[in-house]
Design an enzyme around this catalytic site. Structure first.
Site, PDB file in Angstrom:
ATOM      1  N   LYS A   1       8.445  38.276  -2.804  1.00  0.00           N
ATOM      2  CA  LYS A   1       9.289  38.157  -3.999  1.00  0.00           C
ATOM      3  C   LYS A   1       9.742  39.576  -4.352  1.00  0.00           C
ATOM      4  O   LYS A   1       9.472  40.099  -5.445  1.00  0.00           O
ATOM      5  CB  LYS A   1       8.482  37.486  -5.125  1.00  0.00           C
ATOM      6  CG  LYS A   1       9.290  37.139  -6.378  1.00  0.00           C
ATOM      7  CD  LYS A   1      10.272  35.986  -6.181  1.00  0.00           C
ATOM      8  CE  LYS A   1      11.119  35.804  -7.441  1.00  0.00           C
ATOM      9  NZ  LYS A   1      12.203  34.821  -7.250  1.00  0.00           N
TER      10      LYS A   1
ATOM     11  N   ASP B   1      10.929  31.737  -3.209  1.00  0.00           N
ATOM     12  CA  ASP B   1      11.549  30.538  -3.798  1.00  0.00           C
ATOM     13  C   ASP B   1      12.480  29.862  -2.800  1.00  0.00           C
ATOM     14  O   ASP B   1      12.459  28.638  -2.635  1.00  0.00           O
ATOM     15  CB  ASP B   1      12.248  30.844  -5.141  1.00  0.00           C
ATOM     16  CG  ASP B   1      13.097  32.108  -5.113  1.00  0.00           C
ATOM     17  OD1 ASP B   1      13.097  32.818  -4.088  1.00  0.00           O
ATOM     18  OD2 ASP B   1      13.761  32.384  -6.122  1.00  0.00           O
TER      19      ASP B   1
ATOM     20  N   ASP C   1      -1.078  30.219  -0.184  1.00  0.00           N
ATOM     21  CA  ASP C   1      -1.799  29.039  -0.688  1.00  0.00           C
ATOM     22  C   ASP C   1      -0.807  27.924  -1.002  1.00  0.00           C
ATOM     23  O   ASP C   1      -0.985  26.771  -0.599  1.00  0.00           O
ATOM     24  CB  ASP C   1      -2.575  29.432  -1.956  1.00  0.00           C
ATOM     25  CG  ASP C   1      -3.289  28.234  -2.573  1.00  0.00           C
ATOM     26  OD1 ASP C   1      -3.935  27.476  -1.820  1.00  0.00           O
ATOM     27  OD2 ASP C   1      -3.177  28.055  -3.802  1.00  0.00           O
TER      28      ASP C   1
END
Ligand code: IPM
Ligand code: MG
Length: 354
Positions: A191, A223, A247
């Protein structure tokens, strides 16, 4: 060969699936003339109940001294109170950290027979063959400080995301090494448009890439990576990412395979020692019913044979037996069938025997 294997069945369906994994290892030992010594220890909720800790020092030392660890699952509603002082998950997190299990490998491959069990359209699943390499001992899972405090009448909680260049380098390097044996493509997920840790991650990934001219590196924001996993999963090969992003993305990716019950994982250290576990968790709703899918655990056993014991041929025997059992139509309840845990395990072992 001789190997010491620690079994950590844990909670929920953990004991049922680990029992099947153990029998697969016993069959491999018998047919190949190997000696596997098994010892069983407590972890998670059952360890809290019996030893007042989610991971005792004794269990930790047994794992440290082993060649490999096979784990079922930890956690369940009984220990879910958010105000509890000890939680089952702490056992697993401590084990990862103490054993230096910095890299979590989660392959996602679609068995052709299961294409119809997946909620994703069959044409998108063609040629899906991904390997996630999730950083496992750093990031927001372990960063300090982490606390809850009340300041001026307001309660606030703090978690810290921290990465050093060394931590990023060793896991990205491993991803490149694995990609060299595959389709030679690494997707690094971050990110970087928001997080400083991600900008460091991206810089280090670019540095590592210069040592691997035969492997292509691409960067992708987390995203948009979630969309690509659904829209075009076959376009990815090795995906390397931080602890928390990994995860989340690996649960999403496992849905492609038709059931969470299918997916194995390996958590590797800098040495030979590894921890192997299905990614499905303790599934308390179906615990003790004998209906859990043992394939995630049995595929984890194949990874154990390959990565910690160096038994590549034996790993393939297990993987091919799973494929043939599925071809023959065997399905546990999660795949819409009625085979019990032990029936599925027995069928796979029959296929191993040829
Ligand atoms: C996993 C699990 C664990 C994690 C939990 C049980 C601590 O979700 O292995 O993916 O978050 O790492
Ligand atoms: Mg998870």
């Amino acid at each position: 060969m001789q190997a010491n294997i620690v079994l950590l069945p844990g909670d929920g369906i953990g004991p049922e699936v680990v029992a099947e994994g153990r029998q697969v290892l016993e069959a491999i030992a018998k047919s190949g003339g190997h000696t596997f010594n098994f010892t069983e220890h407590l972890i998670g909720g059952i360890a809290i109940d019996e030893q007042d800790t989610a991971l005792s020092d004794e269990t930790l030392e047994a794992c440290r001294a082993a060649d490999a660890v096979l784990l079922g699952a930890v956690g369940g509603p009984k220990w879910d109170d958010p105000s509890a002082a000890v939680r089952p998950e702490q056992g697993l997190l401590r084990l990862r950290q103490e054993l230096g299990l910095y890299a979590n490998l989660r392959p996602v491959k679609i068995f052709p027979e299961l294409v119809d069990s997946s909620p994703i359209r069959a044409d998108r699943l063609k040629d899906v063959d991904m390997l996630f390499v999730r950083e496992l001992t750093g990031g927001i899972y372990f960063g300090q400080p982490r606390l809850r405090e009340t300041v001026d009448g307001k309660t606030r909680a703090v978690d810290t995301m921290v990465y050093t260049d060394d931590e990023v380098r060793r896991v990205v390097r491993l991803a490149f090494q694995l990609a060299q044996k595959r389709r030679k493509k690494v997707t690094s997920v971050d990110k970087a448009n928001v997080l400083e840790t991600s900008r460091l991650w991206r810089t280090v990934a670019a540095e590592v890439a210069t040592d691997f001219p035969d492997v292509t590196l691409e960067n992708q924001l987390v995203d948009s990576a979630t969309m690509r996993l659904i829209q075009n999963p076959a376009s990815m090969d090795v995906i390397v990412t931080s602890n928390m992003f990994g995860d989340i993305l690996t649960d999403e990716a496992s849905v492609l395979a038709g059931s969470l019950g299918m997916s194995p994982s390996a958590s590797l250290s800098e040495g030979k020692l590894g921890l192997y576990e299905p990614i499905h968790g303790s599934a308390p709703d179906i615990a003790s019913k004998g209906i859990a899918n043992p394939i995630g655990t049995i595929m984890s056993v194949a990874m154990l044979l390959r990565n910690s014991l160096g038994l590549e041929a034996e790993a393939k025997v297990v993987e091919q037996a799973v494929a043939r059992a599925l071809e023959s139509g065997a399905r546990t309840a999660d795949l819409g069938g009625s085979h019990s845990t032990s029936e599925m395990g027995d069928l796979i072992r029959q296929e191993m025997a040829g």
